[in-house]
Design a protein around this motif. Structure first.
Motif, short mmCIF file in Angstrom:
data_model
loop_
_atom_site.label_atom_id
_atom_site.label_comp_id
_atom_site.label_asym_id
_atom_site.label_seq_id
_atom_site.Cartn_x
_atom_site.Cartn_y
_atom_site.Cartn_z
N UNK A 121 -35.88 -28.37 -14.59
CA UNK A 121 -36.57 -28.61 -13.33
C UNK A 121 -38.06 -28.63 -13.61
N UNK A 122 -38.75 -29.48 -12.90
CA UNK A 122 -40.20 -29.50 -13.05
C UNK A 122 -40.79 -28.85 -11.82
N UNK A 158 -45.36 -26.96 -20.57
CA UNK A 158 -46.29 -27.66 -19.69
C UNK A 158 -46.00 -29.15 -19.76
N UNK A 159 -45.99 -29.81 -18.64
CA UNK A 159 -45.72 -31.24 -18.61
C UNK A 159 -46.64 -31.85 -17.59
N UNK A 166 -39.09 -26.35 -16.70
CA UNK A 166 -38.31 -25.14 -16.94
C UNK A 166 -36.92 -25.53 -17.39
N UNK A 167 -36.43 -24.88 -18.42
CA UNK A 167 -35.01 -25.02 -18.80
C UNK A 167 -34.31 -23.72 -18.44
N UNK A 168 -33.18 -23.88 -17.77
CA UNK A 168 -32.44 -22.71 -17.32
C UNK A 168 -31.04 -22.81 -17.87
N UNK A 169 -30.54 -21.66 -18.30
CA UNK A 169 -29.18 -21.62 -18.81
C UNK A 169 -28.24 -21.26 -17.66
N UNK A 170 -27.14 -21.96 -17.59
CA UNK A 170 -26.21 -21.60 -16.53
C UNK A 170 -24.93 -22.40 -16.66
N UNK A 171 -23.77 -21.73 -16.36
CA UNK A 171 -22.51 -22.42 -16.47
C UNK A 171 -22.41 -23.45 -15.35
N UNK A 172 -23.08 -23.15 -14.24
CA UNK A 172 -23.07 -24.11 -13.12
C UNK A 172 -24.50 -24.39 -12.72
N UNK A 173 -24.66 -25.41 -11.87
CA UNK A 173 -26.02 -25.78 -11.49
C UNK A 173 -26.67 -24.63 -10.76
N UNK A 174 -27.87 -24.30 -11.14
CA UNK A 174 -28.54 -23.17 -10.52
C UNK A 174 -28.95 -23.46 -9.08
N UNK A 175 -28.91 -24.74 -8.69
CA UNK A 175 -29.27 -25.04 -7.31
C UNK A 175 -30.04 -26.32 -7.21
#
Lengths: 302, 194, 1022
Positions: free
Chosen positions: A231-232, A252-253, A259-268
């Motif tokens: 997600x940006x 930074x972009x 941001x990279x997030x680890x998760x078995x399912x979509x964080x939202x």
């Protein structure tokens, strides 16, 4: 020739435990040892290079006991330390010739061939007559590589080799290594993920003296598929995201934060599935989402 | 004041080194042996008190010759440590003038060497009042110790430290100081022999 | 020896006050001063302090101006010192263009087979050795410095080739003594070699680590022993180059001095065969210490400490060479003796230490710091790993060699020979005194004659003697017990008397035996004592081998023969030693008062007046067929039997009981001297000399003839029919006189006086001095004795020099005497009549006699000596300085009694000074010279207390014309005594020509230590 490291531990007199019960199996080919600064990479490399002693554990290179049969190991060893100097007043040619003798190439003609080939490969041929004191950092690094490659080592240990190289030199050097990896065991320690992802057939991630993950890079990346979300966001929102999600890396972009997030399912909402790469593997491992640290955390949790 | 800070830092740093204390111990031992064995009297017919100005001065001269060789690394280390450890890009760019940089270090080296040379009167005193036959001990004369230290140890320390410091600072190697010392010794032994 | 002959310059250059302490104080201060006097910052000491303060400040100033805060690339480490004006580090080399980086051309690492066999190890060793050598050689503390030192040595060393103001021939054997020093001798300029070895070893040990290559080389497949051996060889190569440089120094010195007989073989043998191995042993130690200690400065310091312990081991009470690494009995070399037998023991000790070095090297390879594990625990673990089978075998072999060679050496030094520490030796002397001292004054017979049959076997270094003493009871009481002092270290056997006697005491260790005669020896009765002596070396001692008998030459004194009675010369005399061994202090020499009560006497030329010790000696002496043997007395017969030569010598008139034996391949010169007057006895002069040492033969003969002429005229007839001069082997330059014999050590033949008219013929003077001892007679060995022997001998020699070479030459000799070196003046002392020190004996005494001669004429003074001699020959009592004083008083006019007293009976110093000398031409054309003088006379007691003595006496005033080159003064315009009082005064004299110099006592007749202020340049006033 396979290198087997079993239950190796090492601590220093100041109380730092550099290696904790490290076990690895390193086959022929390129092997990447990835970890942050101070993870214990260099300690492990030096132990493999016969320069330090493990407190416990065994290391075998084929039939050889690396800890006890140092002299035999050295005969098949090429080693490029993380930091090294040169004799400033010697020319590169003199010193490489000197090392060739030390590496067991007494015959003059053979030595000449080897030295020439290595100079050409490391692109130092033109400057071989120069005093080493006048070499730039990159030239010196390539000279070190040439020394390490003397005598066609079957075990090549290169500790942070790409540190002083410019991008072009780095490419060339990594190519050279992968050539060698075809019939030798090459252990490459680095804190740069790309070094490993581009070359290594196997890798291990090490932090604070522990092996957190031992895997094949491609397989590991494959396993991450579907578990990495990106997600940006605005920089101000970072704290909140970090609080709510398992953030493994930020970057930074164009003035905003990726941001990279680890998760078995979509964080939202706002997160999209990311194409995983080795960096994600690395950060997930470091953050304890996969690998040994996750197992430990689960153990604690249960 | 920066000079004083440098001076204090060097002094404290060197005081933590084993070698500094080892040189001190060796000199004290040598002075002790020198006096208690009183080897000089071998060449002479008669006796003198163990604590005569002559004996104390001889011990001081001999001890300072020995110090010149054994203690050379102290001044050398102080003068050349920055370069040898690769610290010099940091220290040289700090806002300290060359005079303060060199002065503080030289004074620290000199004071430290003088402190080390105090081992000689210490050794003499130990020999005189520790192990000697009281019959051989004359009355205590502070002047004997002070003149020996003032006329021999002090100037010798100054000359020695200056030469050692100069060689090491300009040669940028700690042990260059030792070469300076050895040349001084050879000068003494060779060029102007009695 | 002083800097380029200038003692004052040497004093200025005295860096640490060491010269001041070891020369001015140790030699110049009296014992009492040493006990009490405070060091004062004045004179030379102050000057040298100031000079070096200046040097130090200059060094600091230089550092400040040269030092710059600049980034240094890893550049040459000394270049700062040399680089003037050229600032900045080395520029980085341009990086080659990286245009071809993208081209991923096929890469092939040439597959060269590595080899790890012996050949490879050898190649590795050589590579490391060469790299080590080059790194040291090219460093600015390396060959540049060594070559610089060598160059300075070439400049400085020639100053050593001078003795007593006379040039010496730079023969190779002599040059080598200035180029070599054993590692255990710290007080030579070559102390720098071990000190540099420590430095170089440290640099080599730390070379890889300091360059940052420690990890790469540590992981390289180089066996530990290869690394050690390579570095050792590199260091050895440096040392070999250093030896070659020293050899070049030696030859350059010879060339500078116009000497071209280089003995290259001898140079090579000594420098590479003897000196280099000693340095190599130390190099191993330095490498081992610094390779084992994982901290550079600490390792450096510990290696230095090891050196200090080695160099000062004797102080620490470690005396046996088996215990001090690298030490061995010193080898010796002389032209006459060659190396003698000194190489054998040296070699065995060196092999023993070589085995130790091997063992240490093995230990070092096992403990050598390789890799990054510095903790002792891990290093020991590693050591265990490294102790492979071959390493263990090497260690065991080395240890076995240490034991075997050490055992062999120990067998020689402590089993075949007795090993006695210095303390034990002193204790034996003390025990001798305690046990037998009580016999010092028991009546004993005297030796009247000695007969010897002596077989010298040079090659076996053996001497066999059968002999007998003829003993006479000259005491008024019967003697029933005979005490014998047998020589220690010699087997004395077959002791027998020609009448029944039983042995009561036989103390081999202390060298004392006592025999009880069944029938006492009555006064006047005589007795024969026979004995057999075997001098035979068995193996070698810790001190090496005896040098008295060697294959090429032999030389020994009568000391090995048994003597009668207690020998007080064996007593300890140093007060500290006596105290340490529980003996009460003893006076060094009997006082004059004690002598009058009757003491023992002896004389340098062995002529004992009492007759009690005048003996006849008869010797048959055999030696190798190619050698000539010399014993006291005239040669009666010589023959050859069984390839050996025999000589029969017998004294023509009795001599003192002090004599020597010689055997060597001598060249013999013989001639006859007859007195110029025609009357009197002719004398045969014989010179036995080494065939190659004939340079001074002419001078020696001239001196002998002149002495015979002068002395027999002035002091009485020469008492023998021959005089023999014998060169004896050894390194010294001294000469010695016995009855009818003068012997001089080989070094004497090095004298090479310049033949210019301004030179001084020192060998001539020295021989004249020794010749004069033949007229010295015997005297009591008591206070003031040197006045009768040495002072007289120089006084007589001065007469001989003057008679042969003239007054100007004599003045040159006197000028040499006034120099403070080699014998510095001693102010605080007793009067000459009681003095014993060398300054009194060799300088002040002769000067006093000479002053008397100048004041009252040679005739009177010489008559006094002649009368004393007659008294000695007739005498019933030992003469002392008081007897001489009495004779001198008898010839001294009343007006000069004060002078005689001042010179001999008081320790007087004159302080005469010309403050200003000026001259004005008179109307008549003459010159009126005005001298403003200051005079003072003091006596100084041993404690340094000065007492002024009023002065009102005749002192010469002299005015001189301008001097020519090499002359002190020009023509004498005026020289007459004037009455001089204490204090300032003005004297006006008129001279015919224009004066240049004027002053008081211009020839320094009176004892005046300020010798440069007597005469001043005359200022001409218009």
């Amino acid at each position: 020739m396979e290198l087997q490291i079993r239950n190796v531990s090492k601590s220093y007199s100041n109380g730092v435990q550099a290696l904790k019960d490290v076990s690895l199996t390193i086959p022929a080919g390129m092997y990447g040892l990835l970890g942050p600064n101070g993870a214990g990479k260099s300690t492990l490399m030096r132990i493999l290079a016969t320069l330090q002693e493990p407190d416990s554990g065994t290391i075998r290179l084929g039939d050889l006991d690396v800890v006890r049969q140092k002299d035999e190991v050295r005969k098949t060893l090429g080693y490029l330390p993380q930091e090294f100097g040169v004799y400033p007043k010697a020319s590169a040619e003199e010193l490489l010739d000197y090392f060739a003798i030390l590496k067991g190439i007494p015959e003059k003609k053979a030595r000449k061939e080897v030295v020439e080939a290595l100079f050409r490969q490391t692109n130092l041929w033109e400057v071989r007559k120069q005093k080493l004191g006048g070499y730039s950092g990159g030239m010196r690094q390539r000279f070190g590589v040439a020394v390490a490659l003397l005598g066609s080592p079957r075990l090549l240990i290169v500790d942070e080799p790409t540190a002083g190289l410019d991008p072009a030199e780095r490419v060339r050097f990594l190519n050279l290594l992968s050539e060698l990896g075809e019939n030798s065991a090459v252990i490459l320690s680095t804190h740069i993920v790309e070094d490993v992802s581009e070359l290594c057939t196997r890798m291990a991630i090490i932090d604070r003296g522990e092996i957190l993950l031992e895997a094949e890079p491609l397989g590991a990346i494959e396993e991450m598929r579907g578990r990495i979300w990106r997600s940006v966001i605005e920089k101000s929102a970072l704290a909140e995201v970090e609080r709510e999600h398992a953030v493994i890396s930020t970057k930074m972009l164009a003035g905003r934060t990726l941001v990279h997030v680890f998760g078995e399912a979509s964080p939202g909402p706002g997160f999209e599935r990311a194409e995983p790469d080795l960096e994600d593997v690395y950060f997930s491992t470091m953050a304890g989402h996969i690998g040994r640290r996750s197992a430990q955390l689960e153990g604690v949790a249960s | 004041m920066k000079l004083r800070t440098i001076f204090r830092f060097e002094l404290a740093y060197q005081a933590r080194r084993v070698s500094t204390w080892l040189v001190f111990a060796i000199l004290a031992t040598v002075a002790f042996v020198f006096v208690s064995e009183s080897f000089l009297s071998d060449a002479l017919y008669a006796e003198f008190f163990l604590n005569s100005p002559f004996v104390i001065a001889s011990a001081t001269v001999f001890g300072s010759l020995l110090w010149l060789v054994l203690g050379a690394a102290t001044a050398g280390e102080i003068a050349a440590r920055d370069v040898e450890t690769g610290m010099h890009p940091l220290t040289y760019t700090s806002p300290v003038s060359e005079a303060e940089h060199l002065g503080g270090r030289f004074l620290a080296a000199l004071l430290l060497n003088l402190l080390i040379l105090l081992a000689i009167p210490l050794g003499v005193l130990l020999a005189v009042y520790g192990s000697a036959d009281p019959e051989l001990v004359g009355p205590f004369r502070p002047a004997a110790y002070l003149t020996a230290f003032g006329f021999f140890a002090l100037p010798n320390a100054f000359v020695g430290t200056s030469v050692q410091f100069a060689w090491a600072a300009l040669g940028r190697r700690a042990l260059a100081s030792y070469v300076g010392s050895v040349l001084l010794i050879s000068w003494r032994m060779g060029a102007s022999r009695p | 020896m002083y800097y380029l002959g200038r003692r004052d310059v040497a004093a200025l250059l005295d860096v640490f006050g060491h010269l001041y302490m070891t020369s001015d104080v140790v030699l110049g201060w009296s014992p009492i001063e040493k006990g009490t006097r405070l060091i004062e910052l004045e004179g030379g000491l102050l000057q040298s302090r100031l000079v070096w303060l200046g040097v130090a400040l200059a060094a600091l100033a230089f550092t400040y101006t040269r030092f710059g805060f600049e980034h240094l690339a890893a550049s040459a480490w000394w270049s700062r010192l040399a680089r003037f004006g050229k600032h900045g580090g080395d520029a980085h080399a341009p990086t080659p263009s990286g245009s071809d980086i993208a081209s991923t051309a096929p890469i092939s690492v040439p597959d060269v087979r590595q080899a790890f066999g012996f050949a490879s190890c050898a190649r590795q060793t050589l590579a490391i050795a060469w790299d080590s050598f080059r790194s040291i050689a090219k460093s600015r503390g390396g060959l540049v410095v060594l070559a610089g030192i060598a160059a300075i040595a070439v400049i400085v060393l020639p100053q050593n080739f001078e003795n007593m103001g006379t040039p010496l021939l730079p023969r190779t054997e002599y040059v080598l003594t200035f180029l070599t020093a054993s590692v255990t001798q710290p007080f030579t300029q070559w102390v720098i070699t071990p000190l540099f070895i420590v430095l170089y070893a440290g640099e080599l040990v730390w070379r890889e680590r300091e360059a940052g290559l420690g990890e790469i080389t540590g992981a390289a497949p180089v066996p530990d022993w290869v690394r050690f051996l390579g570095k050792f060889l590199g260091l050895s190569l440096i040392l070999a180059v250093w030896m070659a440089l020293l050899m070049a120094v030696g030859m350059a010195v010879q060339v500078r001095m116009g000497y071209y007989k280089f003995e290259i073989g001898l140079y090579l043998k000594v420098l590479f065969g003897l000196q280099l191995p000693e340095y190599l042993l130390f190099a191993v130690l330095a490498l081992v210490v610094q390779g084992t200690v994982n901290q550079k400065y600490l390792g450096h310091l510990l290696a230095l400490l090891a050196y200090v312990v080695i160099a000062f081991a004797p102080w620490l009470g470690i005396d046996h060479d088996l215990l001090v690494y690298g030490s061995a009995p010193r080898w010796t070399y002389s032209d006459m003796r060659g190396f003698g037998a000194s190489l054998g023991p040296w070699t065995w000790f060196m092999l023993y230490w070589g085995a130790w070095a091997l063992l240490l090297a093995v230990v070092a390879t096992v403990l050598w710091m390789r890799g990054l594990e510095g903790s002792p625990r891990v290093r020991l673990q590693l050591a265990r790993l490294r102790l492979t089978r071959p390493t263990a075998v090497a260690a065991a072999t080395a240890a076995g060699l240490v034991l075997a060679l050490g055992g062999f050496v120990f067998y020689n030094t402590n089993v075949l020979n007795e090993y006695v520490t210095p303390f034990e030796r002193a204790e034996r002397q003390a025990e001798y005194e305690r046990r037998f001292g009580r016999y010092a004054n028991v009546p004993q017979p005297r030796i009247a004659g000695t007969r010897l049959h002596m077989e010298i076997h040079p090659r076996r270094r053996e001497v066999e003697v059968r002999g007998s003493h003829h003993l006479v009871n000259r005491t008024p009481v019967p003697i029933d017990t005979i005490h014998l002092a047998t020589a220690p270290g010699v087997q004395t056997g077959a002791i027998a008397f020609d009448r029944p006697a039983t042995r009561v005491v036989a103390d081999q260790e202390l060298g004392h035996a006592t025999y009880a005669l069944r029938q006492p020896l009555q006064p006047g009765e005589s007795l024969r004592l026979s004995f057999a002596i075997h001098l035979k070396p068995s193996g070698f001692r810790n001190s090496g081998v005896g040098r008295s008998v060697t294959a090429a030459s032999s030389f020994f004194t009568h000391d090995f023969l048994p003597q009668i009675g207690y020998d007080p010369r064996r007593e300890l005399f140093k007060p500290s030693e006596r105290r340490a061994h529980g003996l009460s202090p003893r006076r060094l020499f009997p006082s004059l008062a004690e002598v009058k009560a009757g003491g023992d006497v002896t004389g340098e030329a062995g002529e004992d007046f009492t007759g009690s010790e005048r003996i006849a000696v008869e010797t048959v002496i055999g030696t190798d067929g190619d050698q000539t043997a010399v014993a006291p007395g005239l040669l009666r017969r010589t023959w050859i039997r069984g390839g050996r030569r025999y000589f029969h010598y017998a004294t023509d008139s009795p001599i003192g009981n002090e004599y020597r034996f010689f055997s060597a391949r001598y060249a013999v010169h013989e001639e006859r001297w007859t007195p110029r007057s025609g009357s009197g006895q002719a004398v045969t002069i014989q010179v036995y000399h080494h065939p190659r040492h004939a340079a001074n033969l002419g001078r020696i003969l001239r001196s002998v003839r002149a002495s015979l002429e002068h002395n027999s005229r002035e002091f009485g007839p020469y008492p023998h029919s021959f005089i023999r001069l014998v060169e004896n082997p050894g390194s010294g330059m001294g000469a010695h006189a016995d009855a009818a014999t003068v012997d001089y050590t080989e070094g004497f033949s090095r004298y090479n006086p310049a033949d210019d008219p301004t030179g001084l013929d020192m060998p001539f003077a020295v021989i004249a001095h020794e010749m004069a001892h033949q007229w010295g007679g015997a005297y009591a060995l008591a206070e003031g004795a040197p006045l009768l022997s040495e002072s007289f001998a120089w006084y007589a020699a001065m007469g001989v020099v003057e008679e042969t070479y003239g007054r100007a030459h004599l003045e040159r000799l006197r000028r040499f005497f006034r120099q403070p070196s080699p014998i510095p003046p001693i102010r605080q002392s007793v009067p000459l009549l009681r003095a014993m020190d060398p300054y009194a004996a060799y300088r002040k005494g002769p000067a006093a006699f000479f002053a008397l001669r100048e004041y009252m004429g040679a005739e009177r003074v010489n008559v006094a000596f002649r009368r004393l001699r007659e008294k000695q020959r007739a005498g019933a009592q030992a003469v002392t300085s008081l007897d001489l004083y009495r004779e001198l008083q008898a010839v001294t006019p009343d007006s000069l009694r004060y002078l005689l007293h001042d010179l001999l009976a008081a320790n007087t110093f004159w302080q005469l000074k010309t403050e200003r000398a000026s001259a004005q031409q008179t109307a008549a054309g003459a010159w009126q010279v005005t001298l403003r003088l200051r005079a003072r006379k003091v006596t100084v007691d041993p404690a340094g207390v000065e007492t002024e003595v009023p002065m009102n006496e005749w002192v010469p005033i002299g005015v001189f014309a301008p001097s020519g080159p090499g002359r002190e003064y020009g023509g004498t315009l005026y020289l007459r005594p004037h009455r001089i009082r204490t204090g300032q005064q003005t004297i006006v004299v008129t001279v015919p020509r224009k004066p240049a110099d004027a002053g008081i006592d211009p020839y320094l007749l009176l004892i005046d230590l300020e010798r440069f202020d007597n005469v001043e340049e005359v200022e001409i006033e218009e």
